[in-house]
Motif scaffolding. Structure first.
Motif, PDB file in Angstrom:
ATOM      1  N   ASN A 106       0.793  -1.232   0.000  1.00 61.69           N
ATOM      2  CA  ASN A 106       0.000   0.000   0.000  1.00 61.69           C
ATOM      3  C   ASN A 106       0.824   1.280   0.000  1.00 61.69           C
ATOM      4  OD1 ASN A 106      -2.408  -1.260  -0.188  1.00 61.69           O
ATOM      5  ND2 ASN A 106      -2.685  -1.441   2.011  1.00 61.69           N
ATOM      6  N   PHE A 107       2.000   1.219   0.570  1.00 62.25           N
ATOM      7  CA  PHE A 107       2.863   2.406   0.603  1.00 62.25           C
ATOM      8  C   PHE A 107       2.126   3.651   1.082  1.00 62.25           C
ATOM      9  CE2 PHE A 107       5.172  -0.480  -2.121  1.00 62.25           C
ATOM     10  CZ  PHE A 107       6.472  -0.310  -1.705  1.00 62.25           C
ATOM     11  N   CYS A 142       4.698   5.427   6.094  1.00 64.34           N
ATOM     12  CA  CYS A 142       4.923   4.134   6.745  1.00 64.34           C
ATOM     13  C   CYS A 142       6.152   3.387   6.242  1.00 64.34           C
ATOM     14  CB  CYS A 142       3.679   3.274   6.546  1.00 64.34           C
ATOM     15  SG  CYS A 142       3.768   1.711   7.436  1.00 64.34           S
ATOM     16  N   PRO A 170       6.183  -1.232   4.340  1.00 67.55           N
ATOM     17  CA  PRO A 170       6.432  -1.823   3.018  1.00 67.55           C
ATOM     18  C   PRO A 170       7.927  -2.001   2.720  1.00 67.55           C
ATOM     19  CG  PRO A 170       4.774  -0.114   2.873  1.00 67.55           C
ATOM     20  CD  PRO A 170       5.352  -0.021   4.251  1.00 67.55           C
ATOM     21  N   GLN A 189      -0.432  -7.668   7.411  1.00 63.40           N
ATOM     22  CA  GLN A 189      -0.321  -6.204   7.377  1.00 63.40           C
ATOM     23  C   GLN A 189      -1.549  -5.607   6.709  1.00 63.40           C
ATOM     24  OE1 GLN A 189       3.025  -7.322   7.623  1.00 63.40           O
ATOM     25  NE2 GLN A 189       3.058  -6.095   9.459  1.00 63.40           N
ATOM     26  N   ASN A 190      -2.093  -6.353   5.758  1.00 59.73           N
ATOM     27  CA  ASN A 190      -3.352  -5.990   5.103  1.00 59.73           C
ATOM     28  C   ASN A 190      -4.133  -7.257   4.964  1.00 59.73           C
ATOM     29  OD1 ASN A 190      -3.517  -3.236   4.082  1.00 59.73           O
ATOM     30  ND2 ASN A 190      -1.471  -3.823   3.387  1.00 59.73           N
ATOM     31  N   GLN A 247      -6.511   6.625  10.494  1.00 57.14           N
ATOM     32  CA  GLN A 247      -5.267   7.410  10.299  1.00 57.14           C
ATOM     33  C   GLN A 247      -5.508   8.907  10.314  1.00 57.14           C
ATOM     34  OE1 GLN A 247      -3.163   5.430  10.965  1.00 57.14           O
ATOM     35  NE2 GLN A 247      -3.207   3.543   9.822  1.00 57.14           N
TER      36      GLN A 247
HETATM   37 FE1  SF4 Z   1      -0.262   1.528   5.193  1.00 55.81          FE
HETATM   38 FE2  SF4 Z   1      -0.535  -0.386   7.025  1.00 55.81          FE
HETATM   39 FE3  SF4 Z   1       0.800  -0.876   4.779  1.00 55.81          FE
HETATM   40 FE4  SF4 Z   1       1.794   0.761   6.616  1.00 55.81          FE
HETATM   41  S1  SF4 Z   1       1.433  -1.410   6.850  1.00 55.81           S
HETATM   42  S2  SF4 Z   1       1.791   1.088   4.387  1.00 55.81           S
HETATM   43  S3  SF4 Z   1      -0.057   1.733   7.454  1.00 55.81           S
HETATM   44  S4  SF4 Z   1      -1.375  -0.357   4.948  1.00 55.81           S
END
Ligand code: SF4
Ligand code: SAH
Ligand code: F3S
Length: 439
Positions: free
Chosen positions: A157-158, A162, A165, A199-200, A260
């Motif tokens: 997702n970047f 964060c 990734p 993470q997702n 967020q």
């Molecule tokens: Fe976004 Fe979560 Fe991925 Fe971090 S770990 S880039 S907060 S979706």
């Protein structure tokens, strides 16, 4: 070689907790032993987090503490700091770190440790893999009521703030069959609750199976009482998923849904890919289909360019949604991220503090209000432990919404599901009395 004794400490998120269980399984199969005290260890492993600057600071502080307690043990850094800071960690003479291994390098740990011992040389392995899921490893878990099961790793997702990734690499999912098999075994071993991790988590994709297919298959497993999952991304929260949660008894009506920020402009800069309106619509849809849903969240205050008006948007969303609880963080610049390169960290520390204090106070009032609404209701509680800070005989557990429930003395066992009548509430916990005889 004599049996080596390992002390391992975990920092950061549940993914790291789950990874530590994989590390333990790998090391155990190579004849390593685990000890509970740093003093007794030949090797100290730290499974680290670098999501915010103070996560790093915590680990550095702990490294110095360990060096005072055990001067001879080898020191290895695992996890996200290993892939973030790489060889800088082993090259820093003050830290005296002997080896590092990133999140996709754990199968190599036995060889790494042996090599470092034999050659007396520092070693780093932190390449990220597009394929490693550790699905062939059965984690060495602590006995308990909940088992973490990582179903996917990495993040594509970047979000611009964060580091994840970069520390954990690209998304990849385990086979549906391997997840089902592992959970069947866990149920046979007596675990009552499974938390699917990623993470997702809801962008799970294996061959033609998506997250809803997986969840359905897991929910069909006989004897599994409770299923949870963390963390879903709002963008992947489908109507099918909501409907499945509503339909299936053993999928808990609790969602950790990271917000967020409440301002659409800030969300855009964060690359969250939803607007304030879309987030609110999603929540409304969930509440309509599952009225008893409990929603928790993560919020960052003071992201680059966040104005008072933007912050007011966050307050508005928090008030409208009425989260049961929220983890609120001050934005912390992570080097290498898009935000670190392109935006200016222009909200002062003072303003970040003011905003976090204000938001925490508002959330506390909402949590208290929501918890007070529980008073008089009867909740099903999964008992996690006996004894609390205040009483050795009280029981502690979680209701379906993942609220912490403390209830008084009774003839129960850890891992049992019991009915509790809620009589008192604070912002963090609800209290009550077991009431099996009512049924
Ligand atoms: Fe976004 Fe979560 Fe991925 Fe971090 S770990 S880039 S907060 S979706
Ligand atoms: N994958 C999960 C969790 C990511 S890390 C998710 O997307 O929800 C956990 C939380 O840490 C995030 O939800 C976010 O609120 C916070 N976080 C991440 N990077 C941060 C940063 N640079 N500064 C402050 N908080 C951050
Ligand atoms: Fe921290 Fe890595 Fe988890 S940075 S929050 S341990 S994914």
């Amino acid at each position: 070689m004599a049996v080596m004794k390992i002390y391992i400490r975990t920092f950061g998120c549940q993914m790291n907790e789950a990874d530590t269980e994989i590390v333990k399984a790998v090391l155990k199969s190579h004849n390593f032993e685990f000890v509970e005290e740093v003093e007794a260890a030949d090797v100290v492993l730290l499974n680290t987090c670098s999501v915010r600057e103070n996560a790093n600071r915590k680990v550095f502080g702990y490294i110095h503490e360990i060096k005072r307690i055990n001067k001879t043990a080898l020191m290895g850094v695992l996890g996200c700091m290993a892939s973030d800071l790489k060889n800088n960690l082993i090259q820093d003479p003050k830290l005296k770190i002997d080896f590092i291994a990133g999140p996709d390098s754990y199968k190599k740990l036995p060889q790494i440790i042996e090599q470092v011992m034999e050659k007396d040389e520092k070693y780093g392995h932190f390449d990220l893999s597009e394929f490693e899921t550790y699905e062939d490893i059965y984690p060495l878990r602590k006995q308990g009521v909940n088992a973490w099961v990582a179903i996917m790793r990495g993040c594509n997702n970047f979000c611009s703030y964060c580091i994840v990734p970069y520390t954990r690499g690209r998304e990849r999912s385990r086979s549906l069959q391997s997840v089902v098999r592992e959970i069947e075994q866990l149920v046979a071993d007596g675990y009552k609750q499974i938390t699917l991790l990623g993470q997702n988590v809801n962008s799970y994709k294996y061959e033609d199976y998506n997250f809803v297919d997986l969840l359905k298959a897991v929910s069909d497993i006989k004897g599994l009482k409770r299923i949870r999952f963390v963390s879903p991304h709002p963008k992947d929260f489908s109507l099918d998923l909501i409907k499945l949660m509503a339909k299936r008894e053993n999928i808990c009506n609790a969602i950790h849904l990271p917000l967020q920020a409440g301002s659409t402009q800030v969300l855009k800069r964060m690359n969250r890919t939803y607007t304030k309106q879309e987030y609110l619509e999603l929540v409304n849809k969930i509440k309509k289909i599952i009225p008893e849903i409990v929603i928790n969240t993560d919020i960052i205050v003071g992201f680059c360019g966040e104005t008072e008006e933007d912050f007011e948007d966050t307050l508005e969303v928090v008030k409208k949604v009425e989260f049961d609880s929220a983890y609120i963080f001050k934005y912390s610049v992570r080097s290498g991220t898009f935000a670190a390169k392109k935006y200016v960290d222009d909200v002062s520390e003072e303003v970040k503090t003011r905003r976090i204090v204000k938001l925490n106070a508002i959330q506390k009032r909402i949590s208290l209000k929501k918890h007070k609404e529980q008073i008089g209701s009867i909740e099903e509680v999964l008992i996690e432990r006996k004894g609390t800070k205040k009483s050795k005989t009280d029981w502690q557990g979680r209701d379906e919404g993942n609220r912490l429930v403390i209830f008084s003395d009774g003839n129960y066992n850890i891992g049992e599901l019991v009915k509790v009548k809620i009589e008192e509430a604070t912002a963090n916990v609800v209290k009550g009395e077991g009431c099996e005889d009512i049924f």
